[in-house]
Design a protein around this motif. Structure first.
Motif, PDB file in Angstrom:
ATOM      1  N   UNK A 256       0.804  -1.224   0.000  1.00 27.54           N
ATOM      2  CA  UNK A 256       0.000   0.000   0.000  1.00 27.54           C
ATOM      3  C   UNK A 256       0.837   1.273   0.000  1.00 27.54           C
ATOM      4  N   UNK A 257       1.993   1.273   0.662  1.00 27.23           N
ATOM      5  CA  UNK A 257       2.776   2.506   0.769  1.00 27.23           C
ATOM      6  C   UNK A 257       3.172   3.065  -0.595  1.00 27.23           C
ATOM      7  N   UNK A 258       3.700   2.258  -1.527  1.00 29.97           N
ATOM      8  CA  UNK A 258       4.015   2.838  -2.850  1.00 29.97           C
ATOM      9  C   UNK A 258       2.778   3.401  -3.555  1.00 29.97           C
ATOM     10  N   UNK A 259       1.628   2.699  -3.434  1.00 32.87           N
ATOM     11  CA  UNK A 259       0.410   3.181  -4.095  1.00 32.87           C
ATOM     12  C   UNK A 259      -0.051   4.509  -3.502  1.00 32.87           C
ATOM     13  N   UNK A 260      -0.038   4.601  -2.184  1.00 30.89           N
ATOM     14  CA  UNK A 260      -0.522   5.822  -1.531  1.00 30.89           C
ATOM     15  C   UNK A 260       0.457   6.969  -1.742  1.00 30.89           C
ATOM     16  N   UNK A 261       1.745   6.659  -1.739  1.00 33.54           N
ATOM     17  CA  UNK A 261       2.737   7.702  -2.009  1.00 33.54           C
ATOM     18  C   UNK A 261       2.526   8.296  -3.397  1.00 33.54           C
ATOM     19  N   UNK A 262       2.162   7.435  -4.351  1.00 29.86           N
ATOM     20  CA  UNK A 262       1.950   7.906  -5.726  1.00 29.86           C
ATOM     21  C   UNK A 262       0.603   8.603  -5.897  1.00 29.86           C
ATOM     22  N   UNK A 268       7.257  10.365  -4.878  1.00 32.43           N
ATOM     23  CA  UNK A 268       7.955   9.200  -4.346  1.00 32.43           C
ATOM     24  C   UNK A 268       8.668   9.530  -3.031  1.00 32.43           C
ATOM     25  N   UNK A 269       8.690  10.816  -2.675  1.00 37.45           N
ATOM     26  CA  UNK A 269       9.417  11.232  -1.484  1.00 37.45           C
ATOM     27  C   UNK A 269       8.837  10.603  -0.217  1.00 37.45           C
ATOM     28  N   UNK A 270       7.514  10.461  -0.140  1.00 39.33           N
ATOM     29  CA  UNK A 270       6.885   9.875   1.050  1.00 39.33           C
ATOM     30  C   UNK A 270       7.312   8.413   1.207  1.00 39.33           C
ATOM     31  N   UNK A 271       7.346   7.686   0.099  1.00 37.82           N
ATOM     32  CA  UNK A 271       7.803   6.295   0.138  1.00 37.82           C
ATOM     33  C   UNK A 271       9.228   6.208   0.673  1.00 37.82           C
ATOM     34  N   UNK A 318      -6.216  10.627   4.832  1.00 39.05           N
ATOM     35  CA  UNK A 318      -5.369  11.634   4.168  1.00 39.05           C
ATOM     36  C   UNK A 318      -4.701  12.571   5.177  1.00 39.05           C
ATOM     37  N   UNK A 319      -3.754  12.057   5.906  1.00 35.36           N
ATOM     38  CA  UNK A 319      -3.048  12.847   6.919  1.00 35.36           C
ATOM     39  C   UNK A 319      -1.828  13.503   6.291  1.00 35.36           C
ATOM     40  N   UNK A 320      -1.203  14.406   7.038  1.00 32.64           N
ATOM     41  CA  UNK A 320       0.031  15.035   6.574  1.00 32.64           C
ATOM     42  C   UNK A 320       1.127  13.974   6.455  1.00 32.64           C
ATOM     43  N   UNK A 321       2.008  14.096   5.470  1.00 34.71           N
ATOM     44  CA  UNK A 321       3.075  13.099   5.322  1.00 34.71           C
ATOM     45  C   UNK A 321       3.906  12.900   6.587  1.00 34.71           C
ATOM     46  N   UNK A 322       4.037  13.945   7.407  1.00 38.86           N
ATOM     47  CA  UNK A 322       4.820  13.811   8.637  1.00 38.86           C
ATOM     48  C   UNK A 322       4.214  12.769   9.571  1.00 38.86           C
ATOM     49  N   UNK A 323       2.895  12.612   9.529  1.00 39.62           N
ATOM     50  CA  UNK A 323       2.242  11.605  10.370  1.00 39.62           C
ATOM     51  C   UNK A 323       2.638  10.206   9.908  1.00 39.62           C
ATOM     52  N   UNK A 324       2.666   9.993   8.603  1.00 43.97           N
ATOM     53  CA  UNK A 324       3.070   8.696   8.060  1.00 43.97           C
ATOM     54  C   UNK A 324       4.522   8.399   8.432  1.00 43.97           C
ATOM     55  N   UNK A 325       5.379   9.383   8.262  1.00 37.89           N
ATOM     56  CA  UNK A 325       6.799   9.194   8.563  1.00 37.89           C
ATOM     57  C   UNK A 325       6.987   8.898  10.056  1.00 37.89           C
TER      58      UNK A 325
END
Length: 421
Positions: A256-262, A268-271, A318-325
């Motif tokens: 899921x991470x590559x799909x959601x990052x895209x 691709x930065x989030x991935x 759909x959270x901020x990328x910082x939450x995922x990281x």
């Protein structure tokens, strides 16, 4: 008549045990284990470079990696039995030499023979699988019980550091040498893993250094290892929880991470940032476990394992990328809060002459079911959607370790560990 009281002797704590990093025998084993871990990680990355350079097709890459996995699963159980039958050092030597021999075969077959590469990859996987339980058991021989958690943490630190720095180093080397040369370099790493570790030291009391007479069959001795594992309820529930997190949680985020990052973040930065945060978090977790000695180490370990649930949970909305990281960093910390005490408790609680077999059962189940999870997650996402699948996997990550922690012996991973005042 008054008397002068005798001076009281000041109470002083006895000096603590010498750091395991000052032990030459462990440092040799640590270097060999690190070399094997780096070689294991590097092979799929280098083969990926071969795909980019059109020396290997995508279908060929999948076939070669599948052959390596099959070789690993076929050899890990046999390697555990052999490591309990014979010298663990000898099993490490011959299995790592087999993996080293596979590297030049891969280099020769690159761009010429997919069949040769497939056979060589199976040999490399078999060498990797056979040496894993032997390395675990050899650690228990080389390091005394009081320093094993520190030793396991040091090994994890080395492997995680290699994973973090390895891609950049390999990409840099690829600018100067071809893929075949990189494959030969992987063979040299396996040679280091084969030749550098020494024999077990004083901590090897009770470990089998010579074959015993009247041996049973390989199958019977592996079944005997399963019986030993069943004697430890904490091990069975811990292995079940670990397998559930790997097969569902880790597999779901891998897909899921590559799909959601895209699709959600359009970059691709989030991935890249999330996967890097996971490794950095794991490094922090290993540093923490090198000194952490909780009274209820099993409960702390299961809480760390459950923390992986925050990774799929962060991908649901759909959270901020910082939450995922941040969620991936927390998952990395948690996985090492589980791994290091888990390995240490296995080395402490399992009978020394069955340790390699029980360790091989650990690798066989947890690694063996991971491809099943990967194979099922993608169709499940296609059928039910990414959010429900991630929600179900997050629930599994939270609930299964929590249920495992309810088993009485799970609180301490066996008998309670003595803590000095």
């Amino acid at each position: 008549m008054a008397t002068t009281p005798a001076p009281t002797k000041s109470k002083s704590r006895p000096p603590g045990p010498r750091s395991v990093l000052r032990d030459i025998a462990f440092l040799r084993l640590w270097a060999g284990t690190t070399a094997s871990g780096l070689a294991t990680w590097a092979l799929p990355f280098v083969l990926g470079l071969a795909v980019l350079q059109r020396e290997l097709g995508a279908v060929g890459l999948g076939l070669v990696l599948a052959a390596r996995t099959a070789g690993f699963l076929a050899a890990v159980a046999v390697g555990g039995v052999l490591a309990d039958r014979h010298s663990r050092r000898a099993v490490v030597l011959w299995s790592a030499l087999a993996a080293a021999a596979a590297a030049p075969l891969l280099a020769v077959g690159l761009g010429r023979s997919l069949l040769l590469m497939t056979v060589a990859a199976a040999l490399a996987g078999a060498g990797q699988g056979a040496c894993r339980p032997a390395f675990q058991a050899l650690t228990a021989e080389v390091v005394d019980p009081g320093r094993r958690q520190q030793a396991n943490a040091a090994t994890t630190l080395a492997v995680r550091s290699s994973t973090l720095a390895g891609p950049a180093l390999t990409a840099l080397l690829a600018a100067f040498v071809d893929v075949a040369t990189l494959l030969l370099g992987i063979g040299l790493l396996w040679l280091v893993a084969a030749l550098l570790p020494g024999r077990g030291g004083p901590a090897a009391a009770g470990a089998p250094d010579a074959p015993r007479p009247q041996r049973a069959s390989l199958r019977a001795e592996f079944v005997d290892g399963i019986r030993e594992a069943r004697r430890h309820p904490w091990f069975l529930v811990g292995l079940g929880a670990l397998t559930a997190v790997i097969a569902l949680g880790y597999s779901a985020t891998s897909v899921a991470l590559p799909l959601i990052s895209r699709d959600r973040y359009a970059t691709e930065w989030v991935l890249a940032a999330a996967t890097t945060a996971y490794t950095v978090g794991a490094l922090g977790g290993a540093l923490l476990t090198a000194r952490l000695r909780p009274r209820s180490q099993g409960w702390v370990a299961f809480a760390g394992l459950a923390a992986y649930g925050f990774a799929p949970l962060s991908l649901m909305l759909p959270v901020h990328p910082a939450v995922v990281i941040g969620a991936y960093a927390l998952a990395g910390i948690g996985i090492e809060l589980f791994n290091v005490p888990w390995f240490t408790a296995t080395q402490r609680e399992v009978a020394p002459d069955k340790l390699a077999r029980v360790s091989s059962l650990d690798f066989l189940v947890s690694y063996g079911l991971a491809p099943v999870g990967l194979a099922l997650i993608a169709p499940a996402i296609h059928t039910f959607g990414v959010t429900p699948v991630l929600g179900a996997c997050a629930a599994v990550c939270f609930l299964v370790p929590a249920a495992a922690a309810l088993v009485p012996t799970a609180r301490h991973f066996g008998r309670p560990v003595r803590h000095d005042a």
